[in-house]
Design a protein around this motif. Sequence first.
Motif, PDB file in Angstrom:
ATOM      1  N   ARG A  33      41.021  27.404  31.489  1.00  0.00           N
ATOM      2  CA  ARG A  33      40.897  26.605  32.718  1.00  0.00           C
ATOM      3  C   ARG A  33      39.824  25.562  32.481  1.00  0.00           C
ATOM      4  O   ARG A  33      38.781  25.867  31.880  1.00  0.00           O
ATOM      5  CB  ARG A  33      40.430  27.479  33.888  1.00  0.00           C
ATOM      6  CG  ARG A  33      41.387  28.550  34.309  1.00  0.00           C
ATOM      7  CD  ARG A  33      42.362  28.070  35.361  1.00  0.00           C
ATOM      8  NE  ARG A  33      43.105  29.193  35.884  1.00  0.00           N
ATOM      9  CZ  ARG A  33      44.415  29.212  36.039  1.00  0.00           C
ATOM     10  NH1 ARG A  33      45.155  28.182  35.681  1.00  0.00           N
ATOM     11  NH2 ARG A  33      45.018  30.259  36.538  1.00  0.00           N
ATOM     12  N   LYS A  62      40.385  40.110  34.487  1.00  0.00           N
ATOM     13  CA  LYS A  62      41.801  40.061  34.901  1.00  0.00           C
ATOM     14  C   LYS A  62      42.383  41.471  34.892  1.00  0.00           C
ATOM     15  O   LYS A  62      43.143  41.850  35.775  1.00  0.00           O
ATOM     16  CB  LYS A  62      42.604  39.144  33.970  1.00  0.00           C
ATOM     17  CG  LYS A  62      44.097  39.088  34.305  1.00  0.00           C
ATOM     18  CD  LYS A  62      44.498  37.792  34.941  1.00  0.00           C
ATOM     19  CE  LYS A  62      45.962  37.742  35.332  1.00  0.00           C
ATOM     20  NZ  LYS A  62      46.493  36.412  35.464  1.00  0.00           N
ATOM     21  N   ARG A 310      45.286  23.863  33.856  1.00  0.00           N
ATOM     22  CA  ARG A 310      45.045  24.565  32.587  1.00  0.00           C
ATOM     23  C   ARG A 310      44.375  23.578  31.629  1.00  0.00           C
ATOM     24  O   ARG A 310      44.356  22.381  31.868  1.00  0.00           O
ATOM     25  CB  ARG A 310      46.377  25.002  31.952  1.00  0.00           C
ATOM     26  CG  ARG A 310      47.280  25.844  32.821  1.00  0.00           C
ATOM     27  CD  ARG A 310      46.845  27.283  32.791  1.00  0.00           C
ATOM     28  NE  ARG A 310      47.839  28.143  33.398  1.00  0.00           N
ATOM     29  CZ  ARG A 310      48.634  28.973  32.717  1.00  0.00           C
ATOM     30  NH1 ARG A 310      48.580  29.024  31.396  1.00  0.00           N
ATOM     31  NH2 ARG A 310      49.481  29.747  33.352  1.00  0.00           N
ATOM     32  N   CYS A 378      49.800  34.355  38.468  1.00  0.00           N
ATOM     33  CA  CYS A 378      49.176  34.978  39.637  1.00  0.00           C
ATOM     34  C   CYS A 378      49.341  36.504  39.610  1.00  0.00           C
ATOM     35  O   CYS A 378      50.452  37.001  39.505  1.00  0.00           O
ATOM     36  CB  CYS A 378      49.831  34.425  40.904  1.00  0.00           C
ATOM     37  SG  CYS A 378      49.185  35.178  42.405  1.00  0.00           S
TER      38      CYS A 378
HETATM   39  C1  HEM Z   1      52.107  33.077  48.335  1.00  0.00           C
HETATM   40  C2  HEM Z   1      50.953  33.440  47.850  1.00  0.00           C
HETATM   41  C3  HEM Z   1      50.386  32.988  46.525  1.00  0.00           C
HETATM   42  C4  HEM Z   1      50.728  31.927  45.718  1.00  0.00           C
HETATM   43  C5  HEM Z   1      51.831  30.897  45.947  1.00  0.00           C
HETATM   44  C6  HEM Z   1      49.856  31.974  44.568  1.00  0.00           C
HETATM   45  C7  HEM Z   1      49.900  31.060  43.521  1.00  0.00           C
HETATM   46  C8  HEM Z   1      49.084  31.128  42.405  1.00  0.00           C
HETATM   47  C9  HEM Z   1      49.137  30.189  41.311  1.00  0.00           C
HETATM   48  C10 HEM Z   1      50.079  28.990  41.213  1.00  0.00           C
HETATM   49  C11 HEM Z   1      48.217  30.553  40.389  1.00  0.00           C
HETATM   50  C12 HEM Z   1      47.919  29.871  39.044  1.00  0.00           C
HETATM   51  C13 HEM Z   1      48.902  30.396  38.024  1.00  0.00           C
HETATM   52  C14 HEM Z   1      48.866  29.757  36.668  1.00  0.00           C
HETATM   53  O1  HEM Z   1      47.868  29.136  36.264  1.00  0.00           O
HETATM   54  O2  HEM Z   1      49.877  29.911  35.947  1.00  0.00           O
HETATM   55  C15 HEM Z   1      47.558  31.741  40.917  1.00  0.00           C
HETATM   56  C16 HEM Z   1      46.534  32.401  40.284  1.00  0.00           C
HETATM   57  C17 HEM Z   1      45.848  33.448  40.851  1.00  0.00           C
HETATM   58  N1  HEM Z   1      46.156  34.091  42.024  1.00  0.00           N
HETATM   59 FE1  HEM Z   1      47.651  33.664  43.296  1.00  0.00          FE
HETATM   60  N2  HEM Z   1      49.013  33.037  44.688  1.00  0.00           N
HETATM   61  C18 HEM Z   1      49.301  33.696  45.862  1.00  0.00           C
HETATM   62  C19 HEM Z   1      48.710  34.833  46.351  1.00  0.00           C
HETATM   63  C20 HEM Z   1      47.670  35.482  45.744  1.00  0.00           C
HETATM   64  C21 HEM Z   1      47.034  36.673  46.266  1.00  0.00           C
HETATM   65  C22 HEM Z   1      47.464  37.395  47.555  1.00  0.00           C
HETATM   66  C23 HEM Z   1      46.016  36.987  45.416  1.00  0.00           C
HETATM   67  C24 HEM Z   1      45.020  38.113  45.491  1.00  0.00           C
HETATM   68  C25 HEM Z   1      44.780  38.820  46.557  1.00  0.00           C
HETATM   69  C26 HEM Z   1      46.031  36.009  44.341  1.00  0.00           C
HETATM   70  C27 HEM Z   1      45.151  35.988  43.280  1.00  0.00           C
HETATM   71  C28 HEM Z   1      45.222  35.085  42.225  1.00  0.00           C
HETATM   72  C29 HEM Z   1      44.278  35.083  41.107  1.00  0.00           C
HETATM   73  C30 HEM Z   1      43.082  36.019  40.926  1.00  0.00           C
HETATM   74  C31 HEM Z   1      44.687  34.060  40.242  1.00  0.00           C
HETATM   75  C32 HEM Z   1      44.018  33.634  38.928  1.00  0.00           C
HETATM   76  C33 HEM Z   1      44.733  34.244  37.724  1.00  0.00           C
HETATM   77  C34 HEM Z   1      44.151  33.806  36.383  1.00  0.00           C
HETATM   78  O3  HEM Z   1      43.578  32.726  36.265  1.00  0.00           O
HETATM   79  O4  HEM Z   1      44.278  34.598  35.437  1.00  0.00           O
HETATM   80  N3  HEM Z   1      47.053  35.118  44.580  1.00  0.00           N
HETATM   81  N4  HEM Z   1      48.106  32.066  42.137  1.00  0.00           N
END
Ligand code: HEM
Length: 437
Positions: A33, A62, A310, A378
Amino acid sequence: MLLHFGNVPMLVVSTAEAAREVLKSLDHVFCNRPHRKMFDIFWYGSTDVASAPYGHYWRQVKSICVLHLLSGKKVQSFRRVREEEVVLMIEKVRKSCCDSKLKPVNLTDLLSEVTNDIVCRCVIGRRYGASELRRPMSELEELLGASVLGDYVPWLDWLGRVNGVYGRAKRAAKHLDEFLDEVVDEHVSKRGHDDDDDGDEGQNDFVDILLRIQKTSSTTEFQIDRTIMKALVMDMFGAGTDTTLAVLEWAMTELLRHPNVMQKLRDEVRGVAGDRTHITEEDLNHMPYLKAVIKEILRLHPPSPILIPRESMQDAKVLGYDIAAGTQVLVNAWAISTDPSYWDQPLEFQPERFLKSAIDIKGHDFQLIPFGAGRRGCPGIAFAMIVNELVLANIVHQFHWEVPGGVLRDQAFDISETTGLTVHRKFPLLALASPHM
Ligand code: HEM
């Protein structure tokens, strides 16, 4: 497309083929990132999962998220929380219908409260008022949406100090930090009183689980300290609440704009639950149309239309083009999920398209990647989807919804968007509810 934002080369990915290259074939190269000043301010020097640089530390945090906080079993353990909060939400609507049939319900506020309360109870154990958490989090969202010139032109970093953006961010971060300290203290003293929850993660909120990991990990293992704990909790709020709210808000918007789809969904939900007062989570397994509606929302209104950026860690060739190490990547998930080469009538809201299609949202089908894909994908999909399904099914089951007349009608149908990391409706969504007989 390669752009230059100040000193930073920026690769924009807008096709499923290029997304597959970057997020799958070359995921090991593009899984970093970029460093962002605002993330440092709010997420304790980027020690959370979402903004930590790729490497050993990120792998450790993670895996805590995936194995302990957001696993299928853990998500399941919050079933009672979800069902209780949905009952409260239904009561609020019922009360407002009784007060006046002609007074519209502010669906934006209602959905914001239910998603906030669910996430709050799962993450830190109880609900908190708007001034403690919701308002500072909205300010954070707004500040994250603002471009910080210093991220792209380092010698102009001083502008952030002069125009007051950093100062505002630091004040908001301090406020949140004090709040999180109180939350952790409360949990520590509770554990001191009834120290019987070790071993059973079932009933515990995320802070309890993190404290238990802190207590039980041996000195050779990865150690969680208070700062990491607070950074992870902030991630859950930052990444989990607004995104889930956006899905529900857009879902109700499109259902109001397409009464035939609303009717079809209501028929399905009532066919499964009949006159029972509430839909349970088992019921959701028998609602394919509901799932299709939510997928269609994620396709047409992905909450993060541009995925979290990214950065490449080494030189690479993407679809024949040389991309230098250090290039940042913006994946335009919205352009891909509305690309006519993969989607028929891509800008139309047609949930039926998913009834006979095996395309899923989990990051394997690159024409639909609202949750990203690969290592940085995610981890909160299961957590988010069950909330979306349960709230939407209940709200449609219990009430007949229509748009009010006059100016409010224009406002309900206005699908202008806000800017920011998560894209919301620009204007609050107001609608009239009447209970089903
Ligand atoms: C409709 C709901 C959600 C959408 C559309 C969404 C979408 C995303 C997207 C697009 C990313 C980046 C992915 C990538 O770089 O490939 C992400 C990362 C992340 N999301 Fe979600 N998210 C949602 C709900 C949640 C929820 C409910 C949680 C936790 C309670 C969460 C925790 C995280 C975390 C911790 C990351 C970082 C992962 C990493 O960098 O390794 N997300 N999310």
